[in-house]
Design a protein around this motif. Structure first.
Motif, short mmCIF file in Angstrom:
data_model
loop_
_atom_site.label_atom_id
_atom_site.label_comp_id
_atom_site.label_asym_id
_atom_site.label_seq_id
_atom_site.Cartn_x
_atom_site.Cartn_y
_atom_site.Cartn_z
N SER A 158 -8.95 -0.85 9.28
CA SER A 158 -8.37 0.16 8.39
C SER A 158 -8.48 1.56 8.99
CB SER A 158 -9.07 0.13 7.02
OG SER A 158 -8.91 -1.13 6.39
N ARG A 161 -5.81 1.34 12.25
CA ARG A 161 -4.41 1.12 11.88
C ARG A 161 -3.83 2.32 11.15
NH1 ARG A 161 0.34 -1.53 12.88
NH2 ARG A 161 1.41 -2.17 10.96
N ARG A 162 -2.67 2.77 11.58
CA ARG A 162 -1.95 3.87 10.93
C ARG A 162 -0.58 3.37 10.48
NH1 ARG A 162 -4.01 9.04 11.83
NH2 ARG A 162 -5.83 9.09 13.22
N GLN A 163 -0.21 3.79 9.30
CA GLN A 163 1.07 3.31 8.79
C GLN A 163 1.61 4.26 7.72
OE1 GLN A 163 0.94 -0.73 7.35
NE2 GLN A 163 3.12 -1.05 7.69
N PHE A 164 2.84 4.71 7.89
CA PHE A 164 3.55 5.55 6.92
C PHE A 164 2.82 6.89 6.69
CE2 PHE A 164 4.18 1.05 5.32
CZ PHE A 164 5.36 0.86 6.02
N GLU A 172 0.93 9.23 11.75
CA GLU A 172 0.92 8.50 10.47
C GLU A 172 -0.49 8.43 9.89
OE1 GLU A 172 4.40 5.29 10.34
OE2 GLU A 172 2.99 4.91 11.97
N GLN A 174 -3.98 7.09 8.43
CA GLN A 174 -4.89 5.95 8.59
C GLN A 174 -4.87 5.11 7.32
OE1 GLN A 174 -8.38 8.47 9.66
NE2 GLN A 174 -8.81 6.85 11.17
N VAL A 175 -4.84 3.80 7.48
CA VAL A 175 -4.79 2.91 6.32
C VAL A 175 -5.99 3.12 5.41
CG1 VAL A 175 -4.85 0.48 5.60
CG2 VAL A 175 -3.39 1.18 7.50
N TYR A 178 -5.79 5.49 2.31
CA TYR A 178 -5.07 5.15 1.09
C TYR A 178 -6.07 4.72 0.01
CZ TYR A 178 -0.66 5.26 3.66
OH TYR A 178 0.43 5.67 4.39
N GLY A 251 -3.63 -7.02 6.59
CA GLY A 251 -2.22 -7.34 6.70
C GLY A 251 -1.97 -8.61 7.50
N HIS A 253 -2.12 -9.01 10.63
CA HIS A 253 -3.09 -9.19 11.71
C HIS A 253 -4.31 -9.99 11.25
CE1 HIS A 253 -0.85 -5.52 13.06
NE2 HIS A 253 -0.91 -6.17 14.22
#
Length: 385
Positions: A158, A161-164, A172, A174-175, A178, A251, A253
């Motif tokens: 987490s 991983r970077r997303q959106f 982006e 970092q997960v 959130y 996710g 992965h």
């Protein structure tokens, strides 16, 4: 395993006889390797049931390793996952009117004479649960380790991983930033620590009980049995669910074998079944709680993990003193909330149980409520430790 043995008067060298088809499933080493087993079975002499006793049983011929007459034995086959327990020959075992010599009964605590007379000792029968207490406290400690491994993987993923989250071409998010990820991950992290603490406490409890047993003090054994049974159930259920949640937090992965989570899950999840099915174990805790509640009116002061029941009058009437969010940082308020909930659920079950003329029928009808009350009590133990 659910076996029944009957003591016969003749011939004396075959004093025990298994009189009904019986079956067990899963013991490691049983499928292909084992030649002998310690079998726990109901002992009946002269028509009287003396409860569960231990017997040493030879399963296979020492010459050619074939099963003895009256015994069906073998490997249960492939299990969940590619690795995990598939390297172990977990087996099944069936007895059909199998004869066992009298001298193969474990007779330290009780015995049967050559004439078929049952002779008991003064040692409480609960002593046979001593090894269960040890094994289950070890399982609780292992729950912390397994959950910590899964949480470590999910937390690191987490953080990396970077997303959106970026609308201007920047980096982006970092997960782990959130809130939904935090709400799912951080309670699992807290649970891993909590299970570690309660596992250390259980080690102390087992040592204390063992020392008391050596001094012929059996007073704390029922509570120790209830504690280890309930905490084994609660921590293994939470850990197996937690490992799966960590897989989801990673996710797609997380579904990869190289993440370490799939193998961790298939290795750990049998803990919910071995050394006692988790629901059945909570029902044992529920019986302990119902007995404790029934003794409150007699003036007997509860101690140990049920000491909070001694403040029943206050806890049944109290309401939370929490006024704002930061009040939950006060450990005393948190603990009292868990105590009040556990007590109210246990007392409600006890009152409903008293409405039945047949207590066993009532217990059967209230199974779901009793399990919930037992879980609440176990959660209280974790919080308090």
């Amino acid at each position: 395993m659910a076996l029944t043995f009957k003591a016969l008067r003749q011939p004396p060298h075959l004093i025990h006889r298994q009189i009904s088809l019986s079956f067990t499933w899963w013991p490691g080493g049983l499928g292909k390797v084992s030649t002998h087993a310690v079998v726990y079975a109901r002992l009946i002499t002269n028509g009287k049931d003396h409860g569960v006793h231990g017997f040493i049983v030879q399963l296979r011929s020492l010459d050619d390793h074939t099963p003895l007459p009256g015994i069906t034995i073998g490997d249960i086959g492939m299990k969940f996952g590619n690795g995990a327990y598939n390297s172990i020959d977990n087996g099944f075992l069936m007895f059909d009117h199998f004869h066992i010599p009298r001298d193969q009964m474990l007779m330290r605590l009780s015995k049967v004479t050559r004439e078929g007379k049952y002779v008991s000792s003064d040692v409480p029968k609960q002593l046979v649960y001593g090894i269960m207490v040890y094994v289950r406290q070890s399982i609780v400690s292992n729950a912390s380790t397994a959950l910590a491994r899964a949480v470590c993987i999910a937390t690191r993923y987490s953080a990396v991983r970077r997303q959106f989250g970026s609308h201007n071409g920047g980096i982006e998010t970092q997960v782990i930033d959130y809130k939904t990820q935090q709400d799912r991950l951080f309670p699992l992290l807290a649970s891993a620590y909590a299970f570690r603490f309660v596992g250390e406490w259980l080690k102390w409890l087992y040592t204390d009980v063992t020392q008391r047993l050596e001094a012929s003090d059996f007073a704390t054994l029922p509570e120790a049995h209830a504690c280890t049974a309930g905490l084994k159930s609660m921590t293994t259920s939470a850990t197996s669910d937690g490992i799966e949640e960590c897989r989801k937090l990673c996710g797609g992965h997380g579904y990869l074998w190289c993440s370490g989570l799939p193998e961790l899950f298939v290795v750990y999840v049998p803990a919910c079944t071995y050394e006692g099915d988790n629901v059945v174990l909570q029902l044992q805790v529920a019986r302990f709680l119902m007995k404790t509640v029934s003794q409150l009116s007699s003036g007997k002061v509860p101690s140990g993990t049920v000491a909070y029941m001694g403040r029943a009058k206050h806890l049944l009437q109290c309401s939370s003193g929490v006024q704002k969010a930061k009040d939950w940082l006060n450990p005393d308020m948190v603990l009292e909330a868990f105590e009040a909930r556990a007590l109210k659920m246990a007392v409600t079950c006890a009152n409903n149980l008293n409405k039945f003329e047949n207590q066993e029928q009532g217990f059967s009808e209230l199974l779901a409520d009793l399990v919930e009350a037992a879980i609440a009590h176990c959660q209280l133990i974790v919080v308090s430790k």
